[in-house]
Every structure is written in structure tokens, then in C-alpha cells.
Design a protein around this motif. Structure first.
Motif, PDB file in Angstrom:
ATOM      1  N   ASP A  12     -20.711 -19.651  11.505  1.00 48.27           N
ATOM      2  CA  ASP A  12     -19.890 -19.958  13.146  1.00 48.27           C
ATOM      3  C   ASP A  12     -18.880 -19.215  13.263  1.00 48.27           C
ATOM      4  O   ASP A  12     -18.215 -19.561  14.395  1.00 48.27           O
ATOM      5  CB  ASP A  12     -19.733 -21.705  12.454  1.00 48.27           C
ATOM      6  N   ASN A  13     -18.005 -18.912  12.626  1.00 41.90           N
ATOM      7  CA  ASN A  13     -17.340 -17.435  12.827  1.00 41.90           C
ATOM      8  C   ASN A  13     -17.491 -16.754  13.599  1.00 41.90           C
ATOM      9  O   ASN A  13     -18.519 -15.707  13.485  1.00 41.90           O
ATOM     10  CB  ASN A  13     -16.965 -17.226  11.495  1.00 41.90           C
ATOM     11  N   ASP A  71     -16.387 -13.129  12.995  1.00 46.12           N
ATOM     12  CA  ASP A  71     -18.017 -12.715  11.693  1.00 46.12           C
ATOM     13  C   ASP A  71     -19.360 -11.660  12.236  1.00 46.12           C
ATOM     14  O   ASP A  71     -19.222 -10.979  11.795  1.00 46.12           O
ATOM     15  CB  ASP A  71     -17.598 -13.625  11.010  1.00 46.12           C
ATOM     16  N   THR A 117     -24.446 -18.905  16.123  1.00 50.76           N
ATOM     17  CA  THR A 117     -23.817 -19.927  15.668  1.00 50.76           C
ATOM     18  C   THR A 117     -24.204 -21.128  15.064  1.00 50.76           C
ATOM     19  O   THR A 117     -22.990 -21.388  14.881  1.00 50.76           O
ATOM     20  CB  THR A 117     -22.461 -19.756  16.544  1.00 50.76           C
ATOM     21  N   THR A 118     -25.146 -21.767  15.147  1.00 49.03           N
ATOM     22  CA  THR A 118     -25.689 -22.786  14.034  1.00 49.03           C
ATOM     23  C   THR A 118     -26.343 -22.081  13.849  1.00 49.03           C
ATOM     24  O   THR A 118     -27.608 -21.859  14.046  1.00 49.03           O
ATOM     25  CB  THR A 118     -24.992 -23.724  15.375  1.00 49.03           C
ATOM     26  N   GLN A 148     -20.800 -22.088   4.500  1.00 46.38           N
ATOM     27  CA  GLN A 148     -20.486 -22.936   5.260  1.00 46.38           C
ATOM     28  C   GLN A 148     -19.998 -22.913   6.749  1.00 46.38           C
ATOM     29  O   GLN A 148     -19.415 -22.116   7.317  1.00 46.38           O
ATOM     30  CB  GLN A 148     -18.578 -23.295   4.600  1.00 46.38           C
ATOM     31  N   PRO A 205     -19.978 -26.358   9.479  1.00 44.03           N
ATOM     32  CA  PRO A 205     -20.243 -27.333  10.438  1.00 44.03           C
ATOM     33  C   PRO A 205     -21.716 -28.255  10.427  1.00 44.03           C
ATOM     34  O   PRO A 205     -22.724 -27.034  11.372  1.00 44.03           O
ATOM     35  CB  PRO A 205     -19.136 -27.421  10.808  1.00 44.03           C
ATOM     36  N   GLU A 206     -21.808 -29.381  10.820  1.00 46.48           N
ATOM     37  CA  GLU A 206     -23.179 -29.546  10.419  1.00 46.48           C
ATOM     38  C   GLU A 206     -24.120 -30.147  10.108  1.00 46.48           C
ATOM     39  O   GLU A 206     -24.713 -30.194   8.665  1.00 46.48           O
ATOM     40  CB  GLU A 206     -23.327 -29.776  12.221  1.00 46.48           C
ATOM     41  N   SER A 258     -16.800 -15.849   2.746  1.00 46.91           N
ATOM     42  CA  SER A 258     -15.995 -15.479   1.922  1.00 46.91           C
ATOM     43  C   SER A 258     -15.089 -16.461   0.983  1.00 46.91           C
ATOM     44  O   SER A 258     -14.358 -16.538   0.338  1.00 46.91           O
ATOM     45  CB  SER A 258     -14.609 -15.994   3.188  1.00 46.91           C
ATOM     46  N   SER A 259     -16.661 -17.422   1.031  1.00 47.79           N
ATOM     47  CA  SER A 259     -15.904 -17.924  -0.510  1.00 47.79           C
ATOM     48  C   SER A 259     -15.764 -17.855  -1.805  1.00 47.79           C
ATOM     49  O   SER A 259     -16.966 -17.007  -1.887  1.00 47.79           O
ATOM     50  CB  SER A 259     -16.906 -20.158  -0.351  1.00 47.79           C
ATOM     51  N   LEU A 260     -14.517 -18.781  -2.024  1.00 43.27           N
ATOM     52  CA  LEU A 260     -14.652 -17.818  -4.286  1.00 43.27           C
ATOM     53  C   LEU A 260     -15.305 -18.925  -4.898  1.00 43.27           C
ATOM     54  O   LEU A 260     -15.025 -18.805  -5.832  1.00 43.27           O
ATOM     55  CB  LEU A 260     -13.027 -17.350  -4.295  1.00 43.27           C
ATOM     56  N   ASP A 261     -15.523 -20.033  -4.362  1.00 44.33           N
ATOM     57  CA  ASP A 261     -15.908 -21.669  -5.305  1.00 44.33           C
ATOM     58  C   ASP A 261     -17.051 -20.780  -5.617  1.00 44.33           C
ATOM     59  O   ASP A 261     -18.176 -20.672  -5.227  1.00 44.33           O
ATOM     60  CB  ASP A 261     -16.190 -22.773  -3.870  1.00 44.33           C
ATOM     61  N   ASP A 266     -20.920 -22.821  -5.159  1.00 43.45           N
ATOM     62  CA  ASP A 266     -21.489 -22.274  -4.025  1.00 43.45           C
ATOM     63  C   ASP A 266     -22.171 -20.918  -4.445  1.00 43.45           C
ATOM     64  O   ASP A 266     -23.060 -20.553  -3.783  1.00 43.45           O
ATOM     65  CB  ASP A 266     -20.604 -21.815  -2.481  1.00 43.45           C
ATOM     66  N   LYS A 300     -17.291 -11.827   1.903  1.00 44.60           N
ATOM     67  CA  LYS A 300     -17.185 -11.270   2.803  1.00 44.60           C
ATOM     68  C   LYS A 300     -15.305 -10.883   2.773  1.00 44.60           C
ATOM     69  O   LYS A 300     -15.358 -11.113   1.448  1.00 44.60           O
ATOM     70  CB  LYS A 300     -17.015 -12.396   4.527  1.00 44.60           C
ATOM     71  N   SER A 336     -10.585 -22.226  -0.536  1.00 47.41           N
ATOM     72  CA  SER A 336     -11.121 -20.652  -0.688  1.00 47.41           C
ATOM     73  C   SER A 336     -11.988 -21.031  -0.426  1.00 47.41           C
ATOM     74  O   SER A 336     -12.684 -20.022  -0.107  1.00 47.41           O
ATOM     75  CB  SER A 336     -11.491 -21.040  -2.166  1.00 47.41           C
ATOM     76  N   ARG A 339      -9.209 -18.317   3.481  1.00 54.24           N
ATOM     77  CA  ARG A 339      -9.216 -17.321   3.265  1.00 54.24           C
ATOM     78  C   ARG A 339     -10.665 -16.884   3.550  1.00 54.24           C
ATOM     79  O   ARG A 339     -10.400 -15.939   4.218  1.00 54.24           O
ATOM     80  CB  ARG A 339     -10.545 -17.156   2.116  1.00 54.24           C
ATOM     81  N   MET A 372     -10.888 -12.402   5.835  1.00 54.67           N
ATOM     82  CA  MET A 372     -11.220 -11.966   4.759  1.00 54.67           C
ATOM     83  C   MET A 372     -11.713 -11.208   6.474  1.00 54.67           C
ATOM     84  O   MET A 372     -12.414 -10.082   6.895  1.00 54.67           O
ATOM     85  CB  MET A 372     -12.481 -12.862   4.904  1.00 54.67           C
ATOM     86  N   HIS A 432     -22.205 -38.219  11.642  1.00 54.22           N
ATOM     87  CA  HIS A 432     -20.911 -38.648  10.891  1.00 54.22           C
ATOM     88  C   HIS A 432     -19.520 -39.233  10.930  1.00 54.22           C
ATOM     89  O   HIS A 432     -18.734 -39.180  10.524  1.00 54.22           O
ATOM     90  CB  HIS A 432     -20.405 -37.356  11.931  1.00 54.22           C
TER      91      HIS A 432
END
Lengths: 126, 363
Positions: free
Chosen positions: A11-12, A15, A36-37, A60, A62-63, A91-94, A97, A113, B152, B156, B160, B304
Motif C-alpha cells: 500500500d506504500n 516502497d 497498492t491493494t 500491513q 488496510p482493508e 518494516s514491522s518488528l512485531d 507478525d 524492509k 513497530s 518504522r 524504512m 468497517h
């Protein structure tokens, strides 16, 4: 050797632009589509007969996020899953995930990322 | 928290006892006397009783049975058994079955009983405060978890992107167009910054003490619109304010609420909208204010609608600046501080309308 056909889902938009550039610059491929989706990417997969060899899938979004994408993708019987490798990108550090991505049988690898050209080349050309 | 008067229920089949009790304590407590258990159950359902006293010897239901029965439904009520006969089985039952907190022997001494009731009420209050604090802690913890998860990713991700752009410029050795990259870096920085600003706004709102004063809706709305309209000069605003009486509330919070909702109405316009519109209608009187903020933007998917007030929830937007998922959460928090309510109605692709009802706190 024929260069792989690559699909990017993120979605970014920055990126997407970045990843496409990196893939071209590194000579991995010239044949790239991006969405993008997750929904648009799935629609494209559903109606096309030429299926990408590699999918870089953001987690991550949306939708419909990357995992939702995989659930629908799994049901697509016209795709031979053996010929398509999916890399989840985030880019998540979770921890949750990342573990979930790595545990999914449809996912070849989890990539952090920002993407590193050398790492990407090694992984995609493996 | 101002200390309210203790609410005491006394159940006894003898009318004289009830009268004597009321006569002794009516200046100290809010007293409810009943002679019948069914009446007591009904009362407990309707009124938050703090301390219940029951006579052990009653013809239909004993004091112990009564306490045993109300335990499940009203576990917080402090239970005091009053009895003239100290038989050991009654005491054992009273403790084990009735789970009583105090045992008072007849005839009771008024000063002594008052002390017992006072300390019982104190116990009730402390327990209740602890419960409220616990609920607040659970909520804060939940927010913290969401925050760490969101940090996170949302904090971030733009960083990035920037790192990636740096790497790309390096690879191209100056052959790429630097201005394109600068634009992208700028966008990423702005995204990160708006996220940080939103979080700060949220915590300011959550912490700020309520500050009640007169609210002039007309000037407040004008001020908010004035600040926001530059973000998209193509949007037409229709403002209709009708204030019939002085309105008292927390102006800061109403400002926060209006800013977020109007900013959303501007932000979530369709990209190719030919006549983007935002309607703001306010009607206030001595009781309440009704505020309606309506746009003809992208709308919200039906599935939603339930989630939009959750922290860090975002719906897919058709334009380039997605939200941070915190704006409507701030709105909801601010509303709960001033006792307001919000309803949303939306048709995907046609627009969204928020309707708020705020109580006039002048009374």
C-alpha cells in the motif's frame, strides 16, 4: 535463462517504487507488475493465465492485509503454487507478525524492509 | 471523587426495629428499610446499596438465606447480620453460606453500630475504587499493546522507506533524479510527523483536566474551519449554527472533536470530486447541542463502521494520505469526557455523516 515475472503488492507507493527500481537495477528482472491493494492483486491473479514467479507481499495493508491475501490465494485452484514463490515483506518488528509469516507454508521467506539488493538477489535467484 | 453518603438497606420483619434503626441513623446515612425479602431484592436491583443489614430471625427467609441469595447478583454489598440468639450453627452458616462481613448482637448500641456501618462503607468504597482503577489499568495496558504494535509498523515504515531511498541513491551513483527522491523523503517524514502529532494530541486529551466554560459554537466552528480549509481549497463548506441558549461544556474538547471530524471530512474526499462539500450543522439549546458533520466523500465500508472508533484502525482510503487510525479514537475519548454521544451513517462511495449529541452542562 529467462528472467522471472515479479508481482509487488504494497500500500506504500514509495516502497513500491523503491522495490521496482531495486529489482531492475540489480538485474533480477524487467518484468514487474505492482498493486497498492491486495484486492487488485488478487483480481489480476484471478483473470490472468500468466502467473508471477515471485510475489513480494507487504504484511500491513488496510482493508485486506498480506495474510488475508494468502487466504484467498490459497483457494485459487488455477495457480500451481509450486511455480510461484511468495516473499512477505514488512518494516514491522512485531514478533507475532514475523513468526506468522515464517510459519505460513505458502511463504518462502520473510524479508525485512528496507530491502537490501544483495540479500534480495540471493533470495530471489536461489 | 466526592464522598457520597452511604446507602444502607435494613431488612427486618419487625416494624419497630426498622423504625428504631431509622430514627437512630437517618442523619448519618441514606436508609432503606424493608420488612420483606422480595421487596429487598427489588430494591437492590434498582438502587446501588453499599451496606445491607439483615435480622437473622425472620418468618419466611432467614438473614443468612437472604445474604446467600444476594451474593451472586450483588457481590459488592457489605453484609451485616443482626441477631439476638447466638447459636453456633447460625454463626457457622452466616460465615460459610451468607459470607457475612460483620455479626452484630441485639440489642445493639447505636454508637457501636454506627462505627461498624462506617467501616463497612469504607471497605465498600475502597473495593469499588480498586475495581475502577483496575479497569483503567486494563484499558491503558491494552492501549500500550496497540501502541507498541503500531509503533513497530507505523513509526518504522516511513523511516524504512527513507533508508531504502538512501540505498537506492547510493546504488545509482547520482544517475537518478534527486528531486524525485527528495519529494518521497519529504512525504515519508510528513507521514511520520503526523503520526507523532496525533499521538501527542491523544495523550494531551486523555490527561487534560475538564475545564468547563461557555461555548460559542459559531466562532468555534469558524475558527476550526479557517485552520483546516487550506488543506484542500476546493472543498465548499456550508455552515449553519443555531445557538438558542448559553452552552456550557469543555471548549478544548469540543475543539478537538470538531477538528478531527472536519479534518476527516476534508481528507476523505474523492480524488476526482467535482464538488467536494462539507456540511456542518449545529443546533443547541438549554439541554443539549446536536452537531452534524456531513461530507460527500469516499464513505466507509459497512463492515468497517463498527471498528472506526478503535485505536489505530484504518480503512482503505482511495486517496494518497491515509490516516493514522487515531483521529476518531481521540474523538470518542474526548466525547466520553464531556458525556457526549456519536453516531455514524455512511454509504460507501457517497459520503459519511457523523451526528453528535452533547449535553449542556450549565445545570
Amino acid at each position: 535463462m529467462e528472467l522471472p515475472y515479479i508481482m509487488l503488492v504494497d500500500d506504500n507507493e514509495i516502497d513500491l517504487f523503491l522495490h521496482e527500481k531495486l529489482i531492475r537495477l540489480s538485474g533480477i528482472s524487467e518484468h514487474i507488475v505492482h498493486f497498492t491493494t491486495a484486492r487488485e492483486a488478487l483480481e489480476s491473479l484471478a483473470k490472468n493465465t500468466v502467473i508471477p514467479n515471485i510475489i513480494l507481499l507487504d504484511i500491513q495493508m488496510p482493508e485486506m492485509d498480506g495474510f488475508d491475501f494468502l487466504k484467498v490465494y490459497e483457494q485459487m485452484t488455477h495457480i500451481n503454487k509450486e511455480n510461484t514463490r511468495i516473499f512477505m515483506v514488512s518494516s514491522s518488528l512485531d514478533f507475532g507478525d514475523i513468526s506468522k509469516a515464517k510459519a505460513n507454508p505458502l511463504v518462502a521467506e520473510f524479508i525485512k524492509k528496507p530491502l537490501n539488493v544483495k540479500e534480495l538477489k540471493d533470495l530471489l535467484e536461489k | 471523587m466526592s464522598k457520597e453518603r452511604a446507602r444502607i438497606l435494613y431488612i427486618d420483619d419487625e416494624d419497630n426495629n426498622l423504625k428504631a434503626f431509622k430514627a437512630s441513623f437517618r442523619r448519618d446515612f441514606e436508609i432503606y428499610t424493608v420488612s420483606d425479602a422480595n421487596e429487598a431484592y427489588r430494591l437492590l436491583d434498582e438502587i446501588e446499596i453499599h451496606v445491607a443489614l439483615a435480622d437473622q430471625r425472620m418468618p419466611k427467609v432467614s438473614g443468612v438465606d437472604f445474604f446467600e441469595k444476594i451474593q451472586k447478583k450483588h457481590p459488592d454489598v457489605v453484609r451485616i447480620l443482626i441477631t439476638a440468639y447466638t447459636n453456633s450453627q447460625t454463626i457457622i452458616d452466616a460465615v460459610n453460606k451468607g459470607k457475612i462481613n460483620q455479626y452484630v448482637v441485639k440489642p445493639w448500641d447505636p454508637q457501636n453500630l454506627k462505627n461498624i456501618i462506617d467501616s463497612s462503607y469504607e471497605a465498600f468504597r475502597v473495593k469499588k475504587e480498586l475495581k475502577i482503577k483496575n479497569e483503567e489499568l486494563i484499558k491503558t495496558n491494552d492501549e500500550l499493546n496497540r501502541f507498541v504494535y503500531s509503533a513497530s509498523h507505523d513509526l518504522r515504515a516511513p523511516l524504512m522507506s527513507i533508508l531504502g531511498l538512501v540505498e537506492l541513491s547510493r546504488l545509482e551513483k547520482g544517475n537518478g533524479d534527486p528531486y524525485v527522491y527528495l519529494d518521497m523523503i519529504e512525504r515519508s517524514v510528513q507521514k511520520l510527523d503526523s503520526f507523532i502529532q496525533n499521538i501527542i494530541e491523544y495523550y494531551q486529551n486523555a490527561r487534560a483536566e475538564s475545564n468547563h466554560g461557555q461555548v460559542m459554537f459559531e466562532s468555534l466552528v469558524q475558527e476550526v474551519v479557517e485552520t483546516l480549509k487550506n488543506t484542500d481549497p476546493t472543498v465548499n463548506f456550508h455552515i449553519n449554527v443555531q445557538q438558542d441558549a448559553p452552552f456550557h461544556s469543555d471548549e478544548f474538547r469540543i475543539h478537538v472533536i470538531l477538528s478531527n471530524l472536519i479534518s476527516n471530512a476534508i481528507k476523505y474526499q474523492k480524488n476526482d470530486a467535482s464538488n467536494p462539500e462539507v456540511d456542518i450543522m449545529i443546533k443547541s439549546d438549554a439541554q443539549k447541542a446536536i452537531i452534524q458533520i456531513k461530507d460527500n466523500g469516499v464513505g466507509i465500508l459497512q463492515e468497517h463502521l463498527e471498528s472506526i472508533f478503535k485505536m489505530f484502525f484504518r480503512t482503505k482510503t482511495l486517496n494518497r494520505t491515509p490516516g493514522t487510525g487515531i483521529g476518531l479514537y481521540i474523538v470518542k475519548e474526548a466525547l466520553s469526557k464531556i458525556g457526549g454521544e456519536i453516531k455514524v451513517h455512511s454509504v460507501y462511495g457517497e459520503g459519511t455523516s457523523f451526528e453528535l449529541v452533547l449535553p449542556n452542562l450549565s445545570n
